[in-house]
Write an enzyme that holds these catalytic residues in place. Sequence first.
Site, PDB file in Angstrom:
ATOM      1  N   GLY A 115       0.767  -1.242   0.000  1.00  0.00           N
ATOM      2  CA  GLY A 115       0.000   0.000   0.000  1.00  0.00           C
ATOM      3  C   GLY A 115       0.798   1.294   0.000  1.00  0.00           C
ATOM      4  N   LYS A 117       2.194   2.928  -2.445  1.00  0.00           N
ATOM      5  CA  LYS A 117       1.808   3.875  -3.504  1.00  0.00           C
ATOM      6  C   LYS A 117       0.356   4.302  -3.344  1.00  0.00           C
ATOM      7  CE  LYS A 117       5.527   2.124  -6.248  1.00  0.00           C
ATOM      8  NZ  LYS A 117       5.875   0.950  -5.387  1.00  0.00           N
ATOM      9  N   GLU A 135      -5.703  -5.744  -4.793  1.00  0.00           N
ATOM     10  CA  GLU A 135      -4.594  -6.688  -4.573  1.00  0.00           C
ATOM     11  C   GLU A 135      -5.141  -8.099  -4.719  1.00  0.00           C
ATOM     12  OE1 GLU A 135      -1.237  -6.894  -4.098  1.00  0.00           O
ATOM     13  OE2 GLU A 135      -1.619  -9.035  -3.903  1.00  0.00           O
ATOM     14  N   ARG A 140      -2.563 -10.264   1.549  1.00  0.00           N
ATOM     15  CA  ARG A 140      -1.915  -8.980   1.265  1.00  0.00           C
ATOM     16  C   ARG A 140      -2.968  -7.863   1.139  1.00  0.00           C
ATOM     17  NH1 ARG A 140       3.368  -8.829  -0.199  1.00  0.00           N
ATOM     18  NH2 ARG A 140       3.120  -7.203  -1.763  1.00  0.00           N
ATOM     19  N   CYS A 233      10.165  -2.613  -9.819  1.00  0.00           N
ATOM     20  CA  CYS A 233      11.396  -2.354  -9.066  1.00  0.00           C
ATOM     21  C   CYS A 233      12.477  -3.322  -9.555  1.00  0.00           C
ATOM     22  CB  CYS A 233      11.167  -2.446  -7.567  1.00  0.00           C
ATOM     23  SG  CYS A 233      10.623  -4.064  -7.005  1.00  0.00           S
TER      24      CYS A 233
HETATM   25  N1  SAM Z   1       2.308  -1.069  -5.217  1.00  0.00           N
HETATM   26  C1  SAM Z   1       2.666  -1.799  -4.023  1.00  0.00           C
HETATM   27  C2  SAM Z   1       3.179  -0.787  -2.982  1.00  0.00           C
HETATM   28  O1  SAM Z   1       3.583   0.299  -3.350  1.00  0.00           O
HETATM   29  O2  SAM Z   1       3.117  -1.099  -1.782  1.00  0.00           O
HETATM   30  C3  SAM Z   1       3.645  -2.902  -4.310  1.00  0.00           C
HETATM   31  C4  SAM Z   1       3.123  -3.863  -5.329  1.00  0.00           C
HETATM   32  S1  SAM Z   1       4.118  -5.267  -5.582  1.00  0.00           S
HETATM   33  C5  SAM Z   1       5.405  -4.667  -6.523  1.00  0.00           C
HETATM   34  C6  SAM Z   1       3.179  -6.171  -6.741  1.00  0.00           C
HETATM   35  C7  SAM Z   1       1.891  -6.764  -6.200  1.00  0.00           C
HETATM   36  O3  SAM Z   1       1.258  -7.483  -7.290  1.00  0.00           O
HETATM   37  C8  SAM Z   1       2.070  -7.773  -5.083  1.00  0.00           C
HETATM   38  O4  SAM Z   1       1.323  -7.361  -3.956  1.00  0.00           O
HETATM   39  C9  SAM Z   1       1.546  -9.081  -5.638  1.00  0.00           C
HETATM   40  O5  SAM Z   1       0.838  -9.862  -4.685  1.00  0.00           O
HETATM   41  C10 SAM Z   1       0.627  -8.635  -6.756  1.00  0.00           C
HETATM   42  N2  SAM Z   1       0.464  -9.659  -7.809  1.00  0.00           N
HETATM   43  C11 SAM Z   1       1.058 -10.863  -7.908  1.00  0.00           C
HETATM   44  N3  SAM Z   1       0.614 -11.530  -8.985  1.00  0.00           N
HETATM   45  C12 SAM Z   1      -0.297 -10.748  -9.572  1.00  0.00           C
HETATM   46  C13 SAM Z   1      -1.120 -10.891 -10.713  1.00  0.00           C
HETATM   47  N4  SAM Z   1      -1.056 -11.975 -11.487  1.00  0.00           N
HETATM   48  N5  SAM Z   1      -1.937  -9.883 -11.012  1.00  0.00           N
HETATM   49  C14 SAM Z   1      -1.984  -8.780 -10.250  1.00  0.00           C
HETATM   50  N6  SAM Z   1      -1.222  -8.593  -9.174  1.00  0.00           N
HETATM   51  C15 SAM Z   1      -0.395  -9.559  -8.828  1.00  0.00           C
END
Ligand code: SAM
Length: 444
Positions: A115, A117, A135, A140, A233
């Site tokens: 969260g 962003k 999410e 999560r 990232c």
């Molecule tokens: N934006 C978040 C933040 O700033 O705190 C971080 C996001 S993290 C890089 C990517 C997120 O995408 C994870 O929470 C993960 O569980 C989710 N994710 C994993 N597989 C996914 C999918 N197939 N489709 C969408 N989201 C997915």
Amino acid sequence: MERPPREFLSRMERLLGGDYPAFEAGCGLPAFRGIHLNTLKCSFGTLSRALPFRLVPAPFSPLSYYLPPQAERVGLTPLHHAGAFYVQEPSAASAVTALDPRPGEKILDLCAAPGGKSAQIGSLLGGRGLLWSNEVVRGRAEVLLSNLERMGVANAVVSCCRPEKLCRVLSGWFDRVLVDAPCSGEGMFRKSEEAVRAWSPEHVASCAARQLAILRSAGSAVRENGVLVYSTCTFSEEEDEGVVSTFLQESGDFELADCGLAAGRPALLPRARRVFPMDGGEGHFVAVLRRISANPSLVAEYVPAEGKHLGMAEELYGRIFRSGPTRRIEEKRESFFLLPDVLPALDGLNVLRAGLPLGRLRPGRVEPEHALFMAAKPREFNLSVNLGCDSPEIRAFLRGEELAVDAGGRGYAGVSVEGVTVGFGKCSGGRLKNKYPKGLRNPA
Ligand code: SAM
């Protein structure tokens, strides 16, 4: 840090050319750490006076700061409990700077947990419009919900939905969509040995395939002239420029737009941006795409449930606050919510929360919710108790203990630290019965 795989380093050498030695030299250094100030709840002056170290501005957003090495256990500090700031790797803030959300807009954060962003977007919306934070992983999504509650974001929906379904149902509805995609996390290597161990060329390729699928879904949620931001990232060209190029070639609905970021360096695509550790952050890639094709939305407006006990919720609100609610109250399954300005129909989207919880119906009364207080300022409460950030009382409050207070009356009182609301309690006879939620308390 565990030594990164040789194949990863060769790829970085090809990518960076003459800048590679600086990258390699940085591999053994400690990671950058940072915070993002939550202007919904706190000013820079209040935060900097309360923290025992100096905050140095980071170049990725006007509200991002570096944490110095001596800053430890910041998550246990009273102002963190109060949602005055969010701990976030500094360059991660660049994605929301590029997204540029404006108050009143409808914003989708498609891959939103935990969260960081979404919290930034919530600050920039200033309570107006709608933040839809999604999410796909249920556990999560719950952490995301708790973080948005702590940050006092009142105009949010939190869902746990597959991107393809969410974006199909809400096609063309959003002004801006952020895809902060799950990635191979090469920009996390200094922070996470797990990310180093999980790395392989096959993992990078599978991340790229998943990212492209998410981006295709996300594109359909954006209105004509709306903005789609893609960020990761990771440094891999396959997952960054590669995914964006393929998406642009196959859809024709979007064009690249400027990132609006001065920090970092140009990416391998025009107008996109990259950050490497030599640029002052752990690593981020950001591209901004503008939708150039029509995408009319057929989304229906949300119809709030009709409740029989709204009067009781209004009465409770009147006891807590100096003035009446500015948002519509909904009663749903023995709970009351303050609804955002705009809301689409929510059917089938696995929504965990829409709007701000006001209270729960109990026999003959309504019990207020912690989140209701977190989204308000001390001056809005009829009764309030302000505590100093170094006081024994705030430490006791965060451990869940009862306090001796003079709130000037009986009833529910907002509790704040340095003027930033951190929770509530119930006053009577000079005592404050602690209502700080058990799961959030500091250990005794
Ligand atoms: N934006 C978040 C933040 O700033 O705190 C971080 C996001 S993290 C890089 C990517 C997120 O995408 C994870 O929470 C993960 O569980 C989710 N994710 C994993 N597989 C996914 C999918 N197939 N489709 C969408 N989201 C997915």
